[in-house]
Design an enzyme around this catalytic site. Structure first.
Site, PDB file in Angstrom:
ATOM      1  N   HIS A  49       0.810  -1.224   0.000  1.00 48.11           N
ATOM      2  CA  HIS A  49       0.000   0.000   0.000  1.00 48.11           C
ATOM      3  C   HIS A  49       0.841   1.271   0.000  1.00 48.11           C
ATOM      4  O   HIS A  49       0.284   2.369  -0.173  1.00 48.11           O
ATOM      5  CB  HIS A  49      -0.982  -0.001   1.176  1.00 48.11           C
ATOM      6  CG  HIS A  49      -2.294   0.643   0.851  1.00 48.11           C
ATOM      7  ND1 HIS A  49      -3.405   0.531   1.665  1.00 48.11           N
ATOM      8  CD2 HIS A  49      -2.696   1.412  -0.186  1.00 48.11           C
ATOM      9  CE1 HIS A  49      -4.421   1.197   1.136  1.00 48.11           C
ATOM     10  NE2 HIS A  49      -4.014   1.749   0.010  1.00 48.11           N
ATOM     11  N   ASP A  77      -9.504  -0.179   4.229  1.00 47.70           N
ATOM     12  CA  ASP A  77      -8.304  -0.736   4.845  1.00 47.70           C
ATOM     13  C   ASP A  77      -8.606  -1.132   6.283  1.00 47.70           C
ATOM     14  O   ASP A  77      -9.483  -0.545   6.927  1.00 47.70           O
ATOM     15  CB  ASP A  77      -7.208   0.350   4.836  1.00 47.70           C
ATOM     16  CG  ASP A  77      -5.786  -0.183   4.917  1.00 47.70           C
ATOM     17  OD1 ASP A  77      -5.550  -1.144   5.683  1.00 47.70           O
ATOM     18  OD2 ASP A  77      -4.910   0.363   4.226  1.00 47.70           O
ATOM     19  N   HIS A 119      -6.232  -0.667   8.384  1.00 42.75           N
ATOM     20  CA  HIS A 119      -5.295   0.216   9.073  1.00 42.75           C
ATOM     21  C   HIS A 119      -5.466   1.655   8.594  1.00 42.75           C
ATOM     22  O   HIS A 119      -5.785   1.896   7.420  1.00 42.75           O
ATOM     23  CB  HIS A 119      -3.852  -0.224   8.797  1.00 42.75           C
ATOM     24  CG  HIS A 119      -3.604  -1.679   9.062  1.00 42.75           C
ATOM     25  ND1 HIS A 119      -3.861  -2.647   8.101  1.00 42.75           N
ATOM     26  CD2 HIS A 119      -3.152  -2.323  10.158  1.00 42.75           C
ATOM     27  CE1 HIS A 119      -3.564  -3.845   8.614  1.00 42.75           C
ATOM     28  NE2 HIS A 119      -3.137  -3.668   9.848  1.00 42.75           N
ATOM     29  N   ASP A 158      -2.979   3.748   8.326  1.00 46.94           N
ATOM     30  CA  ASP A 158      -1.777   4.064   7.527  1.00 46.94           C
ATOM     31  C   ASP A 158      -1.368   5.518   7.711  1.00 46.94           C
ATOM     32  O   ASP A 158      -1.018   6.222   6.760  1.00 46.94           O
ATOM     33  CB  ASP A 158      -2.021   3.743   6.042  1.00 46.94           C
ATOM     34  CG  ASP A 158      -2.092   2.243   5.777  1.00 46.94           C
ATOM     35  OD1 ASP A 158      -1.712   1.469   6.664  1.00 46.94           O
ATOM     36  OD2 ASP A 158      -2.537   1.852   4.690  1.00 46.94           O
ATOM     37  N   HIS A 185       4.474   1.006   4.128  1.00 41.87           N
ATOM     38  CA  HIS A 185       3.058   0.760   3.800  1.00 41.87           C
ATOM     39  C   HIS A 185       2.130   1.121   4.959  1.00 41.87           C
ATOM     40  O   HIS A 185       0.904   1.130   4.774  1.00 41.87           O
ATOM     41  CB  HIS A 185       2.824  -0.681   3.314  1.00 41.87           C
ATOM     42  CG  HIS A 185       2.859  -1.738   4.372  1.00 41.87           C
ATOM     43  ND1 HIS A 185       2.403  -3.018   4.143  1.00 41.87           N
ATOM     44  CD2 HIS A 185       3.310  -1.746   5.649  1.00 41.87           C
ATOM     45  CE1 HIS A 185       2.561  -3.761   5.228  1.00 41.87           C
ATOM     46  NE2 HIS A 185       3.107  -3.001   6.150  1.00 41.87           N
ATOM     47  N   ASP A 200      -7.342  -1.837  -0.087  1.00 42.04           N
ATOM     48  CA  ASP A 200      -6.412  -2.790   0.510  1.00 42.04           C
ATOM     49  C   ASP A 200      -7.231  -4.021   0.892  1.00 42.04           C
ATOM     50  O   ASP A 200      -8.204  -3.908   1.654  1.00 42.04           O
ATOM     51  CB  ASP A 200      -5.765  -2.163   1.746  1.00 42.04           C
ATOM     52  CG  ASP A 200      -4.703  -3.041   2.404  1.00 42.04           C
ATOM     53  OD1 ASP A 200      -4.833  -4.282   2.352  1.00 42.04           O
ATOM     54  OD2 ASP A 200      -3.770  -2.485   2.992  1.00 42.04           O
ATOM     55  N   ASP A 219      -6.860  -6.196   2.948  1.00 41.83           N
ATOM     56  CA  ASP A 219      -6.974  -6.558   4.362  1.00 41.83           C
ATOM     57  C   ASP A 219      -8.162  -5.873   5.046  1.00 41.83           C
ATOM     58  O   ASP A 219      -8.433  -6.119   6.214  1.00 41.83           O
ATOM     59  CB  ASP A 219      -5.662  -6.328   5.116  1.00 41.83           C
ATOM     60  CG  ASP A 219      -5.310  -4.861   5.375  1.00 41.83           C
ATOM     61  OD1 ASP A 219      -6.192  -3.999   5.337  1.00 41.83           O
ATOM     62  OD2 ASP A 219      -4.114  -4.589   5.641  1.00 41.83           O
ATOM     63  N   GLU A 268      -2.014  -5.151  -1.745  1.00 41.71           N
ATOM     64  CA  GLU A 268      -1.732  -6.053  -0.630  1.00 41.71           C
ATOM     65  C   GLU A 268      -2.262  -7.466  -0.832  1.00 41.71           C
ATOM     66  O   GLU A 268      -2.424  -8.216   0.138  1.00 41.71           O
ATOM     67  CB  GLU A 268      -2.241  -5.475   0.704  1.00 41.71           C
ATOM     68  CG  GLU A 268      -1.569  -4.159   1.112  1.00 41.71           C
ATOM     69  CD  GLU A 268      -0.153  -4.302   1.661  1.00 41.71           C
ATOM     70  OE1 GLU A 268       0.355  -5.442   1.747  1.00 41.71           O
ATOM     71  OE2 GLU A 268       0.446  -3.255   1.999  1.00 41.71           O
TER      72      GLU A 268
END
Length: 307
Positions: free
Chosen positions: A101, A128, A130, A132, A145, A231, A233, A276
């Site tokens: 990412h 996402d 996260h 980030d 990332h 992303d 995830d 990702e």
């Protein structure tokens, strides 16, 4: 609002230089094997595969001054930005296949520069697990990332903050983060200080995905460029095991489908990151195949009998 009919240019950025585990470099090929371009063409989209941008190999070194592989990260992001910019100038929608990412710094820097040149407003949907929003001072790992949103908002090394011209590329007010459920303690403080608009998993549980997407998409109009940074995830590991930063409790299949369908209902995306995917951690390319399915929904495929 109907879907925008712009042609699509898919390209890969096969690197895991910003990640903490190897394998995301194989993500673009996994997505191609899962039939991404063919799926778009079947939907009547003018989609072409531009191949992969090139960059330095992953040296797999320890962090220096809070960053791992900063020179390599900058090189890959410059390559992504250059190709994304060329496609935007040609009137095509760039779809960047990661890779990790960190590459969103390059793709979103290109989009932000394009919006400034064309007088458009920018909205970024950051899908996402996260936020980030780490920096070199607070990162637990040094993996870039975990830093792209911070870099785009002006918190990061000059080479990334000013990648597409004098930075910051975007302001926190242009970002909507959806599916967040893993934020480091110091990162939470920064997120609050900068007023990021976050729809975390608890909020999704409380109000439902329909209300979340209505809020995240509010105010979009014909003069808004919508960038989706997806992303994988953000999805629950039970349905998307092939990623290096798995966090339990993510979006289930129906929530993810509704999210993508509502983006399509609002007119669709103008640019897209798909990052990702790590086939080294996957089961028979399951995560890439699910990602392709969701991208089809982003381009107007409905799971319901409403068409």
């Amino acid at each position: 609002m109907s879907l925008k009919p712009q042609p699509v240019s898919v390209f890969g950025a096969p690197t895991d230089v910003g990640a903490g585990r190897r394998g995301a470099s194989m993500g673009p090929e996994a997505l191609r094997v899962a039939g991404l371009v063919e799926a778009l063409v079947r939907r009547g989209v003018d989609a072409v595969d531009r191949g992969d941008v090139a960059g330095p190999r992953n040296p797999w070194q320890k962090p220096v001054d809070g960053y791992r592989h900063l020179d390599e990260v900058v090189a890959w992001n410059r390559a992504v930005m250059a190709l994304a910019s060329a496609e935007l100038e040609a009137g095509r929608m760039p779809v960047m296949l990661g890779g990790d990412h960190c590459l969103a710094v390059g793709s979103i820097a290109a989009v932000a520069r394009h919006c400034r040149a064309t007088g458009k407003r920018l909205r970024v949907l950051w899908l996402d697990a996260h936020a980030d929003f780490n920096t070199s001072a607070i990162t637990p790992s040094g993996n870039v990332h975990g830093m792209p949103v911070a870099c785009l908002c002006g918190l990061g090394p000059d080479a990334l903050v000013h990648l597409g011209g004098p930075g910051p590329a975007i302001s926190p007010s242009e970002v909507r983060q959806i599916g967040i459920r893993s934020v480091d303690a110091q990162e939470k403080r920064l997120v609050r200080e900068h007023g990021l608009d976050i729809y975390d998993m608890r909020y999704i549980d409380e109000v439902g995905m329909k209300q979340v997407m209505e809020e995240a998409l509010a105010g979009l109009d014909a003069n808004t460029h919508l960038h989706v940074s997806f992303d994988v995830d953000v999805l629950d590991p039970a349905i998307a095991p092939g990623t290096g930063t798995r966090v339990p409790g993510g979006l289930d299949y129906r929530e993810a489908q509704l999210m993508m369908e509502m983006i399509a209902d609002a007119g669709g995306a103008d640019s897209l990151d798909l990052v990702e995917v790590n086939p080294a951690l996957d089961k028979r390319n399951r995560t890439a195949r699910l990602a392709v399915d969701l991208v089809e929904s982003l381009f107007g495929k409905s799971t319901l009998m409403r068409d």
